[in-house]
Enzyme design. Structure first.
Site, mmCIF file in Angstrom:
data_model
loop_
_atom_site.group_PDB
_atom_site.id
_atom_site.type_symbol
_atom_site.label_atom_id
_atom_site.label_comp_id
_atom_site.label_asym_id
_atom_site.label_seq_id
_atom_site.Cartn_x
_atom_site.Cartn_y
_atom_site.Cartn_z
ATOM 1 N N SER A 170 -35.392 131.691 75.562
ATOM 2 C CA SER A 170 -35.898 130.320 75.672
ATOM 3 C C SER A 170 -37.336 130.133 74.884
ATOM 4 O O SER A 170 -37.094 130.703 73.730
ATOM 5 C CB SER A 170 -36.044 129.674 77.144
ATOM 6 O OG SER A 170 -36.704 128.290 76.973
ATOM 7 N N HIS A 217 -28.501 127.287 80.707
ATOM 8 C CA HIS A 217 -29.643 127.686 79.962
ATOM 9 C C HIS A 217 -30.266 129.099 80.540
ATOM 10 O O HIS A 217 -30.629 129.905 79.809
ATOM 11 C CB HIS A 217 -30.966 126.722 79.960
ATOM 12 C CG HIS A 217 -31.973 127.103 79.317
ATOM 13 N ND1 HIS A 217 -31.901 126.953 77.974
ATOM 14 C CD2 HIS A 217 -33.349 127.313 79.704
ATOM 15 C CE1 HIS A 217 -33.003 127.343 77.358
ATOM 16 N NE2 HIS A 217 -33.915 127.417 78.232
ATOM 17 N N ASP A 221 -25.346 124.383 78.481
ATOM 18 C CA ASP A 221 -26.868 124.564 78.249
ATOM 19 C C ASP A 221 -27.353 123.066 78.022
ATOM 20 O O ASP A 221 -27.199 122.493 76.957
ATOM 21 C CB ASP A 221 -27.440 125.547 77.232
ATOM 22 C CG ASP A 221 -28.679 125.654 77.171
ATOM 23 O OD1 ASP A 221 -29.437 124.608 77.820
ATOM 24 O OD2 ASP A 221 -29.312 126.575 76.737
#
Length: 292
Positions: A140, A273, A245
């Protein structure tokens, strides 16, 4: 009735997006207990004027730095990796970026160059720990930081693994972020672990600042964060993408794959995710095979 239903559906969508952005938050274990169970050591080191917290495990020749997502820390974001990555082959370091986890103070802020600042902190942390070359595993926001580091500090990076990362921001991305801006609207289940770690005031202020901070890139040409650096990345690169995701549309990993020469794109059909937390055995095996 229609308004009430719409609000309910919006709340549920926002909750889902928040869960996928932050992942299944794991409560950090007391340092002593973690040491007994996984032989993980915890320490701080002075880097660029701040005391950065990190955890370390393994004795292998190949050093890895794990970079967490927004509001993330070494243990909350990488517990399964600290526990189970091959300790004979790798020396694993997971850090808390400045203003996150145990790297407070300082309080976290988001100037226009915060990803570049994190990248320099990460590189300088590893050099302070006497690692001359190492690989980066970034999730991320940590994946964006890893992309910046790999593009700017090319000779130091052996290999690169990123997932849940993007090199630019679109209006679609901004809508996802703004849907979960107000922490008071998060479910208690989602809010409490982060509130326990940071306190409600710090959590709310920092999260709101992050939404503003990530949003500022949308004003750049093509929403640029680090897309200009992708052609300069020359280390072997693995891009992992969970096809479920909800926070990172598939055009982002596809863009990374097209613009990082020789990179490999691996899709996980059931991955979300936080795929490295939901499917740690599969993820760890994939990463080890790539790194070795």
């Amino acid at each position: 009735m229609a308004v009430a239903v719409a609000r309910c559906c919006s709340s549920r969508r926002a909750s889902l997006r928040f869960r996928t952005l932050l992942g299944s938050v794991q409560r950090p274990e007391p340092v002593g207990f973690a040491n007994q169970r996984t032989s993980v050591t915890s320490a701080k080191v002075a880097v660029n004027g701040v005391q950065l917290h990190y955890q370390r495990t393994g004795t292998g020749d190949h050093a890895l730095l794990l970079l967490p997502g927004v509001l993330g820390s070494s243990q909350t974001d990488f517990g399964p990796q600290l526990k189970s990555l091959n300790k004979a082959r790798f020396t694993v370091v997971a850090w808390d970026p400045r203003g996150y986890g145990r790297s407070i103070p300082p309080n976290r802020d988001f100037p226009p160059d915060f990803f570049q600042r994190d990248a320099k902190d990460a590189i300088d942390l590893m050099q302070a720990l006497n690692f001359k070359r190492f690989s980066l595993l970034g999730w991320s926001d940590g994946g964006i930081t890893a992309l910046v580091a790999a593009g700017k500090y090319t000779p130091l990076i052996r290999k690169l693994v990123v997932w849940g990362a993007n090199s630019y921001v679109t209006e679609e991305d901004l809508k996802l972020y703004n849907d979960v801006r107000d922490v008071a609207k998060w479910s208690e289940k989602m809010r409490k672990p982060m509130e326990d770690m940071y306190g409600m005031e710090y959590l709310a202020k920092t999260w709101d600042a992050w939404v503003n901070g990530i949003g500022q890139f949308a004003r750049n040409t093509d929403g640029n964060i680090c897309r200009h650096l992708l052609p300069t990345i020359v280390c072997p690169t693995l891009i992992v993408h969970g096809q479920k995701d909800a926070m990172v549309p598939s055009f982002h990993p596809e863009f990374l794959h097209r613009h990082i020469k020789g990179s490999r794109l691996h899709l996980m059909p059931e991955g979300k995710h936080n795929l490295h937390l939901r499917f740690p055995e599969e993820f760890n095996r994939l990463v080890e095979d790539f790194l070795l």
